[in-house]
Design a protein around this motif. Structure first.
Motif, PDB file in Angstrom:
ATOM      1  N   MET A   1       0.833  -1.213   0.000  1.00  0.00           N
ATOM      2  CA  MET A   1       0.000   0.000   0.000  1.00  0.00           C
ATOM      3  C   MET A   1       0.864   1.258   0.000  1.00  0.00           C
ATOM      4  O   MET A   1       1.914   1.292   0.629  1.00  0.00           O
ATOM      5  N   ALA A   2       0.391   2.256  -0.669  1.00  0.00           N
ATOM      6  CA  ALA A   2       1.200   3.465  -0.828  1.00  0.00           C
ATOM      7  C   ALA A   2       1.113   4.369   0.398  1.00  0.00           C
ATOM      8  O   ALA A   2       0.080   4.438   1.058  1.00  0.00           O
ATOM      9  N   ILE A   3       2.226   5.061   0.679  1.00  0.00           N
ATOM     10  CA  ILE A   3       2.203   6.129   1.680  1.00  0.00           C
ATOM     11  C   ILE A   3       1.553   7.341   1.015  1.00  0.00           C
ATOM     12  O   ILE A   3       2.014   7.805  -0.031  1.00  0.00           O
ATOM     13  N   GLU A   4       0.478   7.817   1.603  1.00  0.00           N
ATOM     14  CA  GLU A   4      -0.261   8.958   1.055  1.00  0.00           C
ATOM     15  C   GLU A   4      -0.338  10.072   2.085  1.00  0.00           C
ATOM     16  O   GLU A   4      -0.117   9.864   3.272  1.00  0.00           O
ATOM     17  N   ARG A   5      -0.729  11.244   1.580  1.00  0.00           N
ATOM     18  CA  ARG A   5      -1.103  12.347   2.469  1.00  0.00           C
ATOM     19  C   ARG A   5      -2.542  12.726   2.176  1.00  0.00           C
ATOM     20  O   ARG A   5      -3.006  12.628   1.036  1.00  0.00           O
ATOM     21  N   THR A   6      -3.227  13.174   3.215  1.00  0.00           N
ATOM     22  CA  THR A   6      -4.608  13.616   3.043  1.00  0.00           C
ATOM     23  C   THR A   6      -4.850  14.845   3.894  1.00  0.00           C
ATOM     24  O   THR A   6      -4.158  15.063   4.891  1.00  0.00           O
ATOM     25  N   LEU A   7      -5.821  15.664   3.466  1.00  0.00           N
ATOM     26  CA  LEU A   7      -6.163  16.850   4.250  1.00  0.00           C
ATOM     27  C   LEU A   7      -7.351  16.545   5.152  1.00  0.00           C
ATOM     28  O   LEU A   7      -8.374  16.004   4.712  1.00  0.00           O
ATOM     29  N   GLU A  80       0.114   4.969   5.427  1.00  0.00           N
ATOM     30  CA  GLU A  80      -0.336   4.006   4.422  1.00  0.00           C
ATOM     31  C   GLU A  80      -1.813   4.192   4.167  1.00  0.00           C
ATOM     32  O   GLU A  80      -2.616   4.210   5.100  1.00  0.00           O
ATOM     33  N   ASP A  81      -2.161   4.376   2.881  1.00  0.00           N
ATOM     34  CA  ASP A  81      -3.575   4.433   2.511  1.00  0.00           C
ATOM     35  C   ASP A  81      -4.314   5.548   3.279  1.00  0.00           C
ATOM     36  O   ASP A  81      -5.468   5.385   3.678  1.00  0.00           O
ATOM     37  N   ASN A  86      -8.409   7.732   6.661  1.00  0.00           N
ATOM     38  CA  ASN A  86      -9.011   8.895   7.325  1.00  0.00           C
ATOM     39  C   ASN A  86     -10.525   8.871   7.158  1.00  0.00           C
ATOM     40  O   ASN A  86     -11.276   9.137   8.104  1.00  0.00           O
ATOM     41  N   ARG A  87     -11.000   8.533   5.954  1.00  0.00           N
ATOM     42  CA  ARG A  87     -12.455   8.535   5.729  1.00  0.00           C
ATOM     43  C   ARG A  87     -13.131   7.419   6.528  1.00  0.00           C
ATOM     44  O   ARG A  87     -14.280   7.563   6.954  1.00  0.00           O
TER      45      ARG A  87
END
Ligand code: UDP
Length: 142
Positions: A1-7, A80-81, A86-87
């Motif tokens: 799984m990719a390392i992501e960023r989210t707001l 990750e993901d 977060n959602r």
């Protein structure tokens, strides 16, 4: 799984009920790192621009009025993901449908005052992160 960023945004109703610490704690407990954070009271122009995609929808004016009713806490979460995670932690947009134990189930006051925002895709996350953190985000090294 990719390392992501989210707001992520802790919305005015959750700030008003002193739930910032509890909500940030849920992100950290789930393995999402806080890599940027700021508190601000948005102007009508800022909130309208942030939610521009919803302009013209029946809930738009109420949403903007709510988002400028008090300060918000805005953070970038990394892990990750991160977008989907977060959602999941936030729960469904309509708090009546949010799973027990989610942020919206625990802190929402209504469909509009649903306590938290989270980007819905990595592409939108990049746009939303740049909206609030134009200077960039410093990487976590530990
Ligand atoms: N919203 C609302 N009524 C609706 C749909 C959305 O008040 O019928 C508000 C709610 O605060 C929601 C925000 O508008 O979080 C943005 O809606 P979206 O569909 O993008 O949901 P989200 O991505 O926040 O879960």
């Amino acid at each position: 799984m990719a390392i992501e960023r989210t707001l992520s945004i802790i919305k005015p109703n959750a700030v008003a009920k002193d739930a910032i610490g509890a909500i940030l704690g849920r992100f950290e407990a789930a393995g999402l790192k806080i890599v940027a954070a700021r508190m601000l009271h948005m102007s009508r122009e800022q909130a309208s621009a942030f939610y521009a995609i919803h302009q013209g929808k029946p809930f738009f004016d109420e949403l903007v009025d709510f988002m400028i009713s008090g300060p918000v806490m805005v953070q970038v979460l990394e892990g990750e993901d991160a977008v989907a995670k977060n959602r999941e932690i936030m729960g469904a947009t309509n708090p009546a449908q949010a799973a027990p134990g989610t942020i919206r189930a625990d802190f929402a006051d209504s469909f509009t005052e649903n306590a938290a925002h989270g980007s819905d895709s990595p592409e939108n996350a990049a746009v939303e992160i740049a909206f609030f953190f134009p200077e960039g985000v410093c990487p976590r090294t530990r």
